[in-house]
Design an enzyme around this catalytic site. Structure first.
Site, PDB file in Angstrom:
ATOM      1  N   ASP A  98       0.866  -1.173   0.000  1.00 38.08           N
ATOM      2  CA  ASP A  98       0.000   0.000   0.000  1.00 38.08           C
ATOM      3  C   ASP A  98       0.902   1.222   0.000  1.00 38.08           C
ATOM      4  OD1 ASP A  98      -2.332   1.645   0.529  1.00 38.08           O
ATOM      5  OD2 ASP A  98      -3.219  -0.155   1.409  1.00 38.08           O
ATOM      6  N   ASP A 199      -2.906   4.918  -2.147  1.00 39.92           N
ATOM      7  CA  ASP A 199      -3.882   5.410  -1.184  1.00 39.92           C
ATOM      8  C   ASP A 199      -4.252   6.872  -1.400  1.00 39.92           C
ATOM      9  OD1 ASP A 199      -5.103   4.820   1.599  1.00 39.92           O
ATOM     10  OD2 ASP A 199      -4.007   6.681   1.954  1.00 39.92           O
ATOM     11  N   GLU A 256      -6.561   4.402  -5.589  1.00 38.49           N
ATOM     12  CA  GLU A 256      -7.787   4.689  -4.845  1.00 38.49           C
ATOM     13  C   GLU A 256      -8.179   6.104  -5.238  1.00 38.49           C
ATOM     14  OE1 GLU A 256      -9.665   4.904  -0.348  1.00 38.49           O
ATOM     15  OE2 GLU A 256      -7.722   5.784  -0.728  1.00 38.49           O
ATOM     16  N   HIS A 328     -11.331  -2.792   3.118  1.00 38.03           N
ATOM     17  CA  HIS A 328     -11.150  -2.523   4.549  1.00 38.03           C
ATOM     18  C   HIS A 328     -11.796  -1.219   4.994  1.00 38.03           C
ATOM     19  CE1 HIS A 328      -8.271   0.001   2.614  1.00 38.03           C
ATOM     20  NE2 HIS A 328      -7.999   0.609   3.748  1.00 38.03           N
ATOM     21  N   ASP A 329     -12.331  -0.433   4.053  1.00 41.92           N
ATOM     22  CA  ASP A 329     -12.992   0.831   4.402  1.00 41.92           C
ATOM     23  C   ASP A 329     -14.506   0.735   4.298  1.00 41.92           C
ATOM     24  OD1 ASP A 329     -10.594   2.199   4.802  1.00 41.92           O
ATOM     25  OD2 ASP A 329     -10.455   2.795   2.699  1.00 41.92           O
TER      26      ASP A 329
HETATM   27  C1  GLC Z   1      -7.600   5.481   2.396  1.00 41.70           C
HETATM   28  C2  GLC Z   1      -7.506   4.182   3.157  1.00 41.70           C
HETATM   29  C3  GLC Z   1      -8.125   4.363   4.503  1.00 41.70           C
HETATM   30  C4  GLC Z   1      -7.372   5.428   5.238  1.00 41.70           C
HETATM   31  C5  GLC Z   1      -7.255   6.712   4.415  1.00 41.70           C
HETATM   32  C6  GLC Z   1      -6.195   7.602   4.959  1.00 41.70           C
HETATM   33  O1  GLC Z   1      -8.890   5.854   2.140  1.00 41.70           O
HETATM   34  O2  GLC Z   1      -8.081   3.149   2.419  1.00 41.70           O
HETATM   35  O3  GLC Z   1      -8.161   3.181   5.242  1.00 41.70           O
HETATM   36  O4  GLC Z   1      -8.009   5.706   6.440  1.00 41.70           O
HETATM   37  O5  GLC Z   1      -6.914   6.473   3.082  1.00 41.70           O
HETATM   38  O6  GLC Z   1      -4.920   7.074   4.647  1.00 41.70           O
END
Ligand code: GLC
Ligand code: CA
Length: 554
Positions: A98, A199, A256, A328-329
């Site tokens: 990640d 991310d 993402e 995971h979110d």
């Molecule tokens: C992304 C991740 C999440 C995290 C955020 C801040 O959205 O998937 O889990 O809290 O970024 O890094």
């Protein structure tokens, strides 16, 4: 479209803290992942994305990195990691890490030096701004609630954090920052990593001058995405990231990306795009509320189907999206994208069929393959997630009772996906011999890998068949490159589509309704896969019961 090594592969996300604990400290670890590689291989997985395992104070579960070059001791050592790379390679599997580079941890040495001397070299690694009339420089609300600006004590300065205050945003306008980050990315790729999941990347470009906007809540603040949406010129940063790192290594990258501007898809995932692919969040967006989790609309099949279909058509001829039903979110897909009457193993298999055979790269999330569901917590203290604690408050401030706010968390909490992986009927679902860091879902006695491996009609067995079909030598071409063509769009509760190329025409039909129904077929066909015994292919049509799914070669 240029062919790439990752086309036609299956990816799987590991949330390491909850995957498998090899040493009994209650926290999943790298050796635990190594032990389960054969399990993943047998499932049909090729590419494994591991959520952050870098050194971190874990304010946001590792998405707050204090040293990009170190493995956090909770997960093991760099030797363990190197062994993981070696073991994956032996099995023709690929490891992704990640990449969290919009922000780091406030415990990173860059930030410590910056705080000590905001005017100095490292001050320029972050966004320090003077306050306005004793208030923050602008009225942005951070993603996790409260102002996105944190005062620096003893000065009139504030620093910017779009996420938690322990996650200061890195200043991408500073060439030194970009160089340091690119060096780090190359260092990992040189080790033999296959690529990265990137991310929160849309946040790296800020609007000049940090203007105020019209508040959108009683707190006088406005969601910080308002400023991100207005920022111009992210493409330059992303192109540089690609050419300086991924491209040199033929690495895979999955972004993402939320809030992409219209018409930019090709820049992001086209042949020369910034990323190999990016997640399709359009289905997720149908479940989001305007002000928080508390005002999110309930599941609506028609809206979901429309969102999936539109994404598929938009991306066709441009590139590939990465398809997910959970991560995971998000809460569990099996608890979110199915009507109540379909929240059973037939329904879960139906949803899998609909999702896995779409055009794009399938990403499974740990536990999805056994049908893991949302987990009910007894009270707010049982939750660990920073976002959940904030959304609970937001719901209460909007006038919900504590019970109602807990219900909101049950439906939406990120911890729904973070409870430990359910391996067996043993204590703690076989995840750990110690005390698990987060509650184990009590349904583990029924939903777990060991039981499902023994049962030919389990969700797990079905996922194996489905993934094997997608990758079968006769079909991999059409499932990878074939067009997506919607079918039976007039049918209210069906989601159906063809995957088509010059040689093959595969029809996927799923019945989200409650009626057993017969559908005429244009051409005769061969049933490649079904999720229930009573799915029938007859001469003049296909019979699908409620929660039925069929894959037919026409
Ligand atoms: C992304 C991740 C999440 C995290 C955020 C801040 O959205 O998937 O889990 O809290 O970024 O890094
Ligand atoms: Ca451990």
């Amino acid at each position: 479209m240029k062919k790439q090594w990752w086309h036609g592969k299956i990816a799987y996300q590991i949330y390491p803290k909850s995957f498998y604990d090899s040493n009994g400290d209650g926290i999943g670890d790298i050796r635990g992942i190594i032990e389960k590689l054969d399990y993943l291989k047998e499932l049909g997985v090729d590419i494994v994305w591991i959520s952050p395992i870098y050194q971190s104070p874990f304010v946001d579960q590792g998405y707050d990195i204090s040293d990009y070059y170190k493995i956090d001791p909770a997960f093991g050592t760099m030797e363990d990691f190197d062994e993981l790379l070696k073991e994956a390679k032996k099995r023709d599997m690929y490891i992704l890490m990640d990449l969290v580079i919009n922000h780091c941890s406030d415990q990173h040495e860059w930030f410590k030096k910056a705080l000590a001397d905001p005017e100095g070299e490292y001050g320029g690694y972050f966004y320090f701004e003077k306050g306005k009339d004793g208030k923050a420089p602008s009225n942005y609300r951070s993603y996790f609630g409260g102002s996105a600006w944190e005062p620096v004590s003893g000065t009139d300065l504030y620093y910017l954090h779009l996420f938690a205050k322990e996650q200061p945003d890195l200043n991408w306008e500073n060439k030194k920052v970009r160089e340091d980050l690119f060096n780090m990315v190359n260092w990992w790729l040189d080790k033999g990593l296959a690529g990265f999941r990137i991310d929160a990347i849309i946040n790296i470009k800020k609007t000049d001058g940090f203007p105020d906007y019209e508040p959108d809540g009683d707190d006088g603040l406005v969601r910080c995405t308002r400023m991100i949406e207005e920022a111009e010129g992210i493409g330059q940063f992303l192109q540089e990231l690609r050419t300086e790192t991924f491209q040199k290594h033929d690495a895979f990258s999955v972004g993402e990306v939320f809030n992409m501007k219209e018409g930019e898809l090709e820049h992001f995932v086209g042949d020369e795009g910034y990323f190999s692919t990016m997640f399709d969040f359009a289905p997720l967006e149908t479940t989001l509320g305007g002000h928080g989790w508390y005002d999110a609309p309930g599941y609506d099949f028609i809206r979901w189907r429309k969102a999936v279909t539109e994404s598929q058509l938009l991306c066709q001829g441009v590139g590939f999206l990465a398809n997910i039903i959970e991560n995971h979110d998000e809460p569990r897909g099996a608890s979110t994208y199915l009507p109540d009457y379909a929240q059973n193993s037939d329904g879960i298999k139906m949803l899998a069929t609909a999702s896995i055979l779409l055009r794009g790269l399938p990403f499974l999330y740990q536990g999805q393959e056994i049908g893991m569901k949302n987990c009910r917590m007894g009270n707010i203290e049982e939750y660990d997630d920073i976002d959940t604690k904030n959304q609970y408050q937001v719901a209460m401030e909007a006038g919900l009772s504590p019970e109602e706010a807990m219900e909101v968390c049950f439906r939406h909490s990120r911890d729904n996906a973070r409870t430990p992986m359910q391996w067996s009927c043993e204590e703690n679902a076989g995840f750990t011999s110690g005390m698990p860091w987060l509650k184990v879902n009590p349904n583990y006695t029924k939903i777990n890998v060991e039981e499902e491996e023994k049962d030919a009609s389990s969700v797990l067995a079905y996922y194996k068949e489905l993934l094997a079909l997608r990758k079968a030598p006769d079909y991999v071409e059409v499932f990878t490159y074939g067009d997506f063509v919607p079918a039976y769009d007039g049918e209210e509760m069906l989601f159906a589509y063809h995957r088509k190329n010059e040689n093959k025409d595969i029809l996927i039909v799923t019945n989200f309704g409650t009626e057993r129904t017969k559908f005429p077929l244009e051409k005769s066909g061969k049933l490649l896969l079904k999720n229930r015994e009573d799915v029938l292919l007859e001469e003049d049509g296909l019979i699908l019961p409620k929660c039925g799914a069929a894959v037919v070669e026409c």
